[in-house]
Design an enzyme around this catalytic site. Sequence first.
Site, PDB file in Angstrom:
ATOM      1  N   ASP A  33     -18.583   9.090 -11.279  1.00  0.00           N
ATOM      2  CA  ASP A  33     -17.307   8.396 -11.083  1.00  0.00           C
ATOM      3  C   ASP A  33     -16.196   9.174 -11.779  1.00  0.00           C
ATOM      4  OD1 ASP A  33     -16.591   5.100 -10.398  1.00  0.00           O
ATOM      5  OD2 ASP A  33     -15.087   6.375 -11.368  1.00  0.00           O
ATOM      6  N   ALA A  78     -17.773   5.657  -3.821  1.00  0.00           N
ATOM      7  CA  ALA A  78     -16.510   6.191  -4.355  1.00  0.00           C
ATOM      8  C   ALA A  78     -15.461   6.320  -3.261  1.00  0.00           C
ATOM      9  CB  ALA A  78     -16.755   7.555  -5.001  1.00  0.00           C
ATOM     10  N   THR A 120     -15.992   0.045   5.594  1.00  0.00           N
ATOM     11  CA  THR A 120     -15.237  -1.206   5.685  1.00  0.00           C
ATOM     12  C   THR A 120     -15.036  -1.637   7.131  1.00  0.00           C
ATOM     13  OG1 THR A 120     -13.010  -2.100   5.340  1.00  0.00           O
ATOM     14  CG2 THR A 120     -13.162   0.267   5.518  1.00  0.00           C
ATOM     15  N   ASP A 121     -14.827  -2.936   7.325  1.00  0.00           N
ATOM     16  CA  ASP A 121     -14.523  -3.433   8.677  1.00  0.00           C
ATOM     17  C   ASP A 121     -13.126  -3.016   9.134  1.00  0.00           C
ATOM     18  OD1 ASP A 121     -13.036  -5.082   6.980  1.00  0.00           O
ATOM     19  OD2 ASP A 121     -13.775  -6.973   7.816  1.00  0.00           O
ATOM     20  N   GLU A 122     -12.299  -2.520   8.191  1.00  0.00           N
ATOM     21  CA  GLU A 122     -10.930  -2.169   8.559  1.00  0.00           C
ATOM     22  C   GLU A 122     -10.868  -0.992   9.528  1.00  0.00           C
ATOM     23  OE1 GLU A 122      -8.056  -1.937   5.460  1.00  0.00           O
ATOM     24  OE2 GLU A 122      -8.991  -3.556   4.332  1.00  0.00           O
ATOM     25  N   TYR A 147      -5.395   4.152   4.360  1.00  0.00           N
ATOM     26  CA  TYR A 147      -6.717   3.844   3.786  1.00  0.00           C
ATOM     27  C   TYR A 147      -7.770   3.735   4.879  1.00  0.00           C
ATOM     28  CZ  TYR A 147     -10.593   0.900   2.265  1.00  0.00           C
ATOM     29  OH  TYR A 147     -11.851   0.391   2.051  1.00  0.00           O
ATOM     30  N   THR A 150      -8.695   6.934   6.739  1.00  0.00           N
ATOM     31  CA  THR A 150      -9.546   7.895   6.010  1.00  0.00           C
ATOM     32  C   THR A 150     -10.980   7.372   5.894  1.00  0.00           C
ATOM     33  OG1 THR A 150      -8.857   7.010   3.851  1.00  0.00           O
ATOM     34  CG2 THR A 150      -7.645   8.934   4.695  1.00  0.00           C
ATOM     35  N   LYS A 151     -11.156   6.045   5.816  1.00  0.00           N
ATOM     36  CA  LYS A 151     -12.522   5.495   5.827  1.00  0.00           C
ATOM     37  C   LYS A 151     -13.156   5.737   7.203  1.00  0.00           C
ATOM     38  CE  LYS A 151     -14.534   3.676   3.088  1.00  0.00           C
ATOM     39  NZ  LYS A 151     -15.394   4.161   1.975  1.00  0.00           N
ATOM     40  N   PHE A 187      -6.112  -8.930  -3.932  1.00  0.00           N
ATOM     41  CA  PHE A 187      -5.511 -10.253  -3.688  1.00  0.00           C
ATOM     42  C   PHE A 187      -6.033 -11.358  -4.618  1.00  0.00           C
ATOM     43  CE2 PHE A 187      -5.513 -14.049  -0.663  1.00  0.00           C
ATOM     44  CZ  PHE A 187      -4.204 -14.394  -0.951  1.00  0.00           C
TER      45      PHE A 187
HETATM   46  P1  NAD Z   1     -12.736   0.423  -6.338  1.00  0.00           P
HETATM   47  O1  NAD Z   1     -11.381   1.009  -6.113  1.00  0.00           O
HETATM   48  O2  NAD Z   1     -12.876  -0.769  -7.192  1.00  0.00           O
HETATM   49  O3  NAD Z   1     -13.720   1.544  -6.937  1.00  0.00           O
HETATM   50  C1  NAD Z   1     -13.716   2.866  -6.486  1.00  0.00           C
HETATM   51  C2  NAD Z   1     -14.388   3.720  -7.548  1.00  0.00           C
HETATM   52  O4  NAD Z   1     -14.428   5.082  -7.055  1.00  0.00           O
HETATM   53  C3  NAD Z   1     -13.635   3.748  -8.885  1.00  0.00           C
HETATM   54  O5  NAD Z   1     -14.537   3.563  -9.957  1.00  0.00           O
HETATM   55  C4  NAD Z   1     -13.019   5.143  -8.927  1.00  0.00           C
HETATM   56  O6  NAD Z   1     -12.885   5.656 -10.256  1.00  0.00           O
HETATM   57  C5  NAD Z   1     -14.015   5.951  -8.112  1.00  0.00           C
HETATM   58  N1  NAD Z   1     -13.414   7.153  -7.509  1.00  0.00           N
HETATM   59  C6  NAD Z   1     -12.236   7.242  -6.844  1.00  0.00           C
HETATM   60  N2  NAD Z   1     -12.008   8.515  -6.478  1.00  0.00           N
HETATM   61  C7  NAD Z   1     -13.078   9.241  -6.895  1.00  0.00           C
HETATM   62  C8  NAD Z   1     -13.439  10.599  -6.811  1.00  0.00           C
HETATM   63  N3  NAD Z   1     -12.643  11.508  -6.195  1.00  0.00           N
HETATM   64  N4  NAD Z   1     -14.622  10.998  -7.346  1.00  0.00           N
HETATM   65  C9  NAD Z   1     -15.436  10.103  -7.970  1.00  0.00           C
HETATM   66  N5  NAD Z   1     -15.127   8.803  -8.095  1.00  0.00           N
HETATM   67  C10 NAD Z   1     -13.975   8.369  -7.572  1.00  0.00           C
HETATM   68  O7  NAD Z   1     -13.312   0.158  -4.874  1.00  0.00           O
HETATM   69  P2  NAD Z   1     -14.328  -0.958  -4.362  1.00  0.00           P
HETATM   70  O8  NAD Z   1     -13.542  -2.133  -3.922  1.00  0.00           O
HETATM   71  O9  NAD Z   1     -15.429  -1.099  -5.325  1.00  0.00           O
HETATM   72  O10 NAD Z   1     -14.864  -0.250  -3.033  1.00  0.00           O
HETATM   73  C11 NAD Z   1     -16.046   0.548  -3.077  1.00  0.00           C
HETATM   74  C12 NAD Z   1     -16.364   1.024  -1.666  1.00  0.00           C
HETATM   75  O11 NAD Z   1     -16.554  -0.100  -0.808  1.00  0.00           O
HETATM   76  C13 NAD Z   1     -15.256   1.845  -1.030  1.00  0.00           C
HETATM   77  O12 NAD Z   1     -15.853   2.882  -0.286  1.00  0.00           O
HETATM   78  C14 NAD Z   1     -14.548   0.868  -0.097  1.00  0.00           C
HETATM   79  O13 NAD Z   1     -13.971   1.532   0.989  1.00  0.00           O
HETATM   80  C15 NAD Z   1     -15.711   0.006   0.329  1.00  0.00           C
HETATM   81  N6  NAD Z   1     -15.389  -1.377   0.742  1.00  0.00           N
HETATM   82  C16 NAD Z   1     -14.670  -2.184  -0.091  1.00  0.00           C
HETATM   83  C17 NAD Z   1     -14.443  -3.511   0.285  1.00  0.00           C
HETATM   84  C18 NAD Z   1     -13.679  -4.458  -0.612  1.00  0.00           C
HETATM   85  O14 NAD Z   1     -13.409  -5.583  -0.213  1.00  0.00           O
HETATM   86  N7  NAD Z   1     -13.327  -4.079  -1.837  1.00  0.00           N
HETATM   87  C19 NAD Z   1     -14.919  -3.980   1.515  1.00  0.00           C
HETATM   88  C20 NAD Z   1     -15.652  -3.115   2.335  1.00  0.00           C
HETATM   89  C21 NAD Z   1     -15.887  -1.819   1.925  1.00  0.00           C
HETATM   90  O1  TDX Z   2      -0.494  -9.893  -3.758  1.00  0.00           O
HETATM   91  C1  TDX Z   2      -1.027  -9.902  -2.651  1.00  0.00           C
HETATM   92  N1  TDX Z   2      -0.652 -10.853  -1.731  1.00  0.00           N
HETATM   93  C2  TDX Z   2      -1.191 -10.947  -0.483  1.00  0.00           C
HETATM   94  O2  TDX Z   2      -0.807 -11.836   0.299  1.00  0.00           O
HETATM   95  C3  TDX Z   2      -2.057  -8.946  -2.267  1.00  0.00           C
HETATM   96  C4  TDX Z   2      -2.487  -7.884  -3.232  1.00  0.00           C
HETATM   97  C5  TDX Z   2      -2.601  -9.059  -1.005  1.00  0.00           C
HETATM   98  N2  TDX Z   2      -2.183 -10.018  -0.135  1.00  0.00           N
HETATM   99  C6  TDX Z   2      -2.843 -10.129   1.190  1.00  0.00           C
HETATM  100  C7  TDX Z   2      -2.992  -8.852   1.981  1.00  0.00           C
HETATM  101  C8  TDX Z   2      -4.274  -9.112   2.762  1.00  0.00           C
HETATM  102  O3  TDX Z   2      -3.983  -9.869   3.924  1.00  0.00           O
HETATM  103  O4  TDX Z   2      -4.183 -10.563   0.914  1.00  0.00           O
HETATM  104  C9  TDX Z   2      -5.115  -9.968   1.826  1.00  0.00           C
HETATM  105  C10 TDX Z   2      -6.145  -9.171   1.036  1.00  0.00           C
HETATM  106  O5  TDX Z   2      -5.474  -8.061   0.459  1.00  0.00           O
HETATM  107  P1  TDX Z   2      -6.261  -6.945  -0.401  1.00  0.00           P
HETATM  108  O6  TDX Z   2      -6.995  -7.583  -1.516  1.00  0.00           O
HETATM  109  O7  TDX Z   2      -5.309  -5.855  -0.706  1.00  0.00           O
HETATM  110  O8  TDX Z   2      -7.386  -6.486   0.647  1.00  0.00           O
HETATM  111  P2  TDX Z   2      -7.333  -5.814   2.107  1.00  0.00           P
HETATM  112  O9  TDX Z   2      -6.074  -5.068   2.340  1.00  0.00           O
HETATM  113  O10 TDX Z   2      -7.726  -6.872   3.093  1.00  0.00           O
HETATM  114  O11 TDX Z   2      -8.525  -4.730   1.945  1.00  0.00           O
HETATM  115  C11 TDX Z   2      -9.728  -5.085   1.224  1.00  0.00           C
HETATM  116  O12 TDX Z   2     -10.780  -5.377   2.099  1.00  0.00           O
HETATM  117  C12 TDX Z   2     -11.330  -4.318   2.829  1.00  0.00           C
HETATM  118  C13 TDX Z   2     -10.144  -3.963   0.270  1.00  0.00           C
HETATM  119  O13 TDX Z   2      -9.069  -3.668  -0.607  1.00  0.00           O
HETATM  120  C14 TDX Z   2     -10.584  -2.741   1.024  1.00  0.00           C
HETATM  121  O14 TDX Z   2     -11.054  -1.737   0.141  1.00  0.00           O
HETATM  122  C15 TDX Z   2     -11.682  -3.134   1.964  1.00  0.00           C
HETATM  123  O15 TDX Z   2     -12.028  -2.037   2.768  1.00  0.00           O
END
Ligand code: NAD
Ligand code: TDX
Length: 335
Positions: A33, A78, A120-122, A147, A150-151, A187
């Site tokens: 990380d 990551a 991600t589903d995005e 975002y 790139t995913k 959020f």
């Molecule tokens: P996060 O931002 O909390 O964590 C990402 C981690 O990756 C961090 O610890 C960061 O330090 C590390 N990182 C970033 N750039 C790096 C690099 N160049 N080299 C090594 N480490 C690096 O993200 P998350 O929410 O835990 O998401 C993890 C994975 O799941 C991602 O691939 C994201 O696309 C995917 N995902 C997230 C969600 C969601 O709701 N959060 C949903 C579906 C998929």
């Molecule tokens: O302050 C806020 N107010 C608000 O209304 C923030 C931060 C978000 N939002 C809305 C935007 C979205 O509709 O809430 C929803 C969720 O927002 P985020 O937490 O930023 O998530 P989202 O953009 O849906 O993406 C998340 O889910 C898919 C993760 O961040 C991604 O990494 C994952 O791939």
Amino acid sequence: MRVLVTGGAGFIGSNFVHLTLATRPEVEITVLDAMTYAGSRASLAGVEDRAEIVRGDITDADLVDRLVSQCDLVVHFAAESHNDNSLSEPWPFVHTNVVGTYTLLEAVRRHGRRLHHISTDEVYGDLELDDPARFTEATPYNPSSPYSSTKGASDLLVRAWVRSFRVDATISNCSNNYGPRQHVEKFIPRQITNVLDGVRPKLYGDGLNVRDWIHVDDHNRAVWTIIDKGEIGETYLIGADGEVDNRTVVHDILELMGQGADDYDHVTDRAGHDRRYAIDSSRLRTELGWSPEYPSFREGLAATIAWYRQHEDWWRPMKDATERKYALTQSVLSR
Ligand code: NAD
Ligand code: TDX
């Protein structure tokens, strides 16, 4: 079995490390990380004696080559993960999500290692609120933000490396996660910590956007199911039938935290804001036998609120900088 967990100090990756160490005594873990603003050593508290933690970048080809050669399986979390950040500064998303995934693919190809790629589903774009459709493995890619594009690119690299070089890889595309150790830029933790600070929650636009929520532990159990039973080269969608609109989420948080249901503010909408995500996870359920264990989103939300109440030491260091960044974005958007 040694598992290399990239992004293991982030939200989902650190929960994966804790879940794995608690349930799989045969597994040893190396975390790779970069410890960006989103990575936190505190998220790995208590695992240090059972997991090796390497601070390094997934685009560092020499480091990645060495760590991949020493492991049996790579689970690749990551990423730069926050849509709002990708709108203000896209380059780190291209660098980490695309070049980083390429660097890992070349290493697993050289050393013949298994890879599970987290996505991600995005990547499928968004749905209208009244559309009966949900995303499936056959839905065409149509990402909206830097975002998600790139995913999507990283997923396509994995598919190409499977087909062209016979790399042993699987892919999962999951819906929105919530739970402990999620950065306060996202959020749900943003609104919980706002309420704890006496600040009103901030809802983008009309607040009717829908996200399909899943508890992070259910996501990570699904990841292990795919690693154990999934077919190489295949993609599996992960979701827990958790569609809720943002306004309802804010109402629930306020109610569970003893506040008035309307004690929130509407703020300027996110550019290109996806309207709705919805996952059909039938393939994972019927072919691999996975199902979510969390009984309901509201119960999971209550447990998450309790976690943030009890762990102010974890989130406090990142709160002020996050809110300063949001204040700047809002002032640019409202010009
Ligand atoms: P996060 O931002 O909390 O964590 C990402 C981690 O990756 C961090 O610890 C960061 O330090 C590390 N990182 C970033 N750039 C790096 C690099 N160049 N080299 C090594 N480490 C690096 O993200 P998350 O929410 O835990 O998401 C993890 C994975 O799941 C991602 O691939 C994201 O696309 C995917 N995902 C997230 C969600 C969601 O709701 N959060 C949903 C579906 C998929
Ligand atoms: O302050 C806020 N107010 C608000 O209304 C923030 C931060 C978000 N939002 C809305 C935007 C979205 O509709 O809430 C929803 C969720 O927002 P985020 O937490 O930023 O998530 P989202 O953009 O849906 O993406 C998340 O889910 C898919 C993760 O961040 C991604 O990494 C994952 O791939």
